[in-house]
Design a protein around this motif. Sequence first.
Motif, mmCIF file in Angstrom:
data_model
loop_
_atom_site.group_PDB
_atom_site.id
_atom_site.type_symbol
_atom_site.label_atom_id
_atom_site.label_comp_id
_atom_site.label_asym_id
_atom_site.label_seq_id
_atom_site.Cartn_x
_atom_site.Cartn_y
_atom_site.Cartn_z
ATOM 1 N N TRP A 164 3.746 -30.619 22.787
ATOM 2 C CA TRP A 164 2.352 -31.071 22.782
ATOM 3 C C TRP A 164 1.633 -30.453 23.959
ATOM 4 O O TRP A 164 2.165 -30.382 25.074
ATOM 5 N N VAL A 165 0.423 -29.990 23.715
ATOM 6 C CA VAL A 165 -0.422 -29.435 24.768
ATOM 7 C C VAL A 165 -1.762 -30.155 24.732
ATOM 8 O O VAL A 165 -2.166 -30.690 23.706
ATOM 9 N N LYS A 166 -2.419 -30.145 25.877
ATOM 10 C CA LYS A 166 -3.738 -30.759 25.977
ATOM 11 C C LYS A 166 -4.730 -29.703 26.428
ATOM 12 O O LYS A 166 -4.463 -28.937 27.354
ATOM 13 N N VAL A 167 -5.874 -29.667 25.752
ATOM 14 C CA VAL A 167 -6.950 -28.729 26.094
ATOM 15 C C VAL A 167 -8.281 -29.475 26.090
ATOM 16 O O VAL A 167 -8.436 -30.503 25.427
ATOM 17 N N LYS A 168 -9.222 -28.928 26.838
ATOM 18 C CA LYS A 168 -10.590 -29.443 26.815
ATOM 19 C C LYS A 168 -11.400 -28.559 25.879
ATOM 20 O O LYS A 168 -11.746 -27.428 26.229
ATOM 21 N N LEU A 169 -11.665 -29.062 24.690
ATOM 22 C CA LEU A 169 -12.458 -28.304 23.721
ATOM 23 C C LEU A 169 -13.899 -28.193 24.201
ATOM 24 O O LEU A 169 -14.441 -29.115 24.815
ATOM 25 N N ASN A 170 -14.517 -27.053 23.897
ATOM 26 C CA ASN A 170 -15.942 -26.902 24.178
ATOM 27 C C ASN A 170 -16.701 -26.924 22.848
ATOM 28 O O ASN A 170 -16.114 -27.191 21.794
ATOM 29 N N GLU A 171 -18.001 -26.642 22.891
ATOM 30 C CA GLU A 171 -18.809 -26.683 21.667
ATOM 31 C C GLU A 171 -18.303 -25.700 20.614
ATOM 32 O O GLU A 171 -18.320 -25.981 19.422
ATOM 33 N N LYS A 172 -17.851 -24.534 21.060
ATOM 34 C CA LYS A 172 -17.325 -23.541 20.128
ATOM 35 C C LYS A 172 -16.080 -24.083 19.419
ATOM 36 O O LYS A 172 -15.937 -23.949 18.206
ATOM 37 N N GLY A 173 -15.191 -24.712 20.167
ATOM 38 C CA GLY A 173 -13.981 -25.276 19.577
ATOM 39 C C GLY A 173 -14.290 -26.380 18.586
ATOM 40 O O GLY A 173 -13.696 -26.444 17.496
ATOM 41 N N LEU A 174 -15.212 -27.246 18.941
ATOM 42 C CA LEU A 174 -15.600 -28.323 18.025
ATOM 43 C C LEU A 174 -16.250 -27.767 16.763
ATOM 44 O O LEU A 174 -16.017 -28.263 15.660
ATOM 45 N N ALA A 175 -17.041 -26.702 16.915
ATOM 46 C CA ALA A 175 -17.685 -26.077 15.751
ATOM 47 C C ALA A 175 -16.639 -25.475 14.809
ATOM 48 O O ALA A 175 -16.782 -25.557 13.588
ATOM 49 N N VAL A 176 -15.588 -24.895 15.368
ATOM 50 C CA VAL A 176 -14.508 -24.337 14.544
ATOM 51 C C VAL A 176 -13.833 -25.449 13.740
ATOM 52 O O VAL A 176 -13.602 -25.309 12.534
ATOM 53 N N LEU A 177 -13.511 -26.555 14.393
ATOM 54 C CA LEU A 177 -12.867 -27.663 13.689
ATOM 55 C C LEU A 177 -13.764 -28.214 12.583
ATOM 56 O O LEU A 177 -13.296 -28.505 11.482
ATOM 57 N N LYS A 178 -15.054 -28.336 12.875
ATOM 58 C CA LYS A 178 -15.988 -28.848 11.873
ATOM 59 C C LYS A 178 -16.104 -27.879 10.693
ATOM 60 O O LYS A 178 -16.119 -28.298 9.535
ATOM 61 N N ALA A 179 -16.159 -26.577 10.975
ATOM 62 C CA ALA A 179 -16.249 -25.572 9.908
ATOM 63 C C ALA A 179 -14.991 -25.595 9.043
ATOM 64 O O ALA A 179 -15.072 -25.465 7.812
ATOM 65 N N GLN A 180 -13.835 -25.773 9.654
ATOM 66 C CA GLN A 180 -12.592 -25.854 8.885
ATOM 67 C C GLN A 180 -12.602 -27.078 7.974
ATOM 68 O O GLN A 180 -12.158 -27.014 6.833
ATOM 69 N N HIS A 181 -13.131 -28.173 8.468
ATOM 70 C CA HIS A 181 -13.227 -29.384 7.647
ATOM 71 C C HIS A 181 -14.167 -29.147 6.463
ATOM 72 O O HIS A 181 -13.866 -29.535 5.331
#
Length: 86
Positions: free
Chosen positions: A11-28
């Motif tokens: 398990w790893v922990k990262v601080k997502l930024n707006e770009k990361g959140l946008a990628v997750l939303k687009a995948q959804h």
Amino acid sequence: MKTVNGNINFWVKVKLNEKGLAVLKAQHTELKKVFPRISYEFTPPDVDADGYSKFQLWALMQTFGHLMRLGDDPPFDTAIKIEVQE
């Protein structure tokens, strides 16, 4: 430098930024196109008190690996935390 033996299931922990959140939303959104019966809306991943989201290393690479290029803005802060069992 200290090294530890690990694997892609750590398990790893990262601080997502707006770009990361946008990628997750687009995948959804794309997933809903393929499976229209998915009724739930996108929700960002949980974050801890320090702002970190938790992924297995392989899932982090699968989700964001295509965005990781030298000189490009990554989808999360480059400082990551890796959980290891003592």
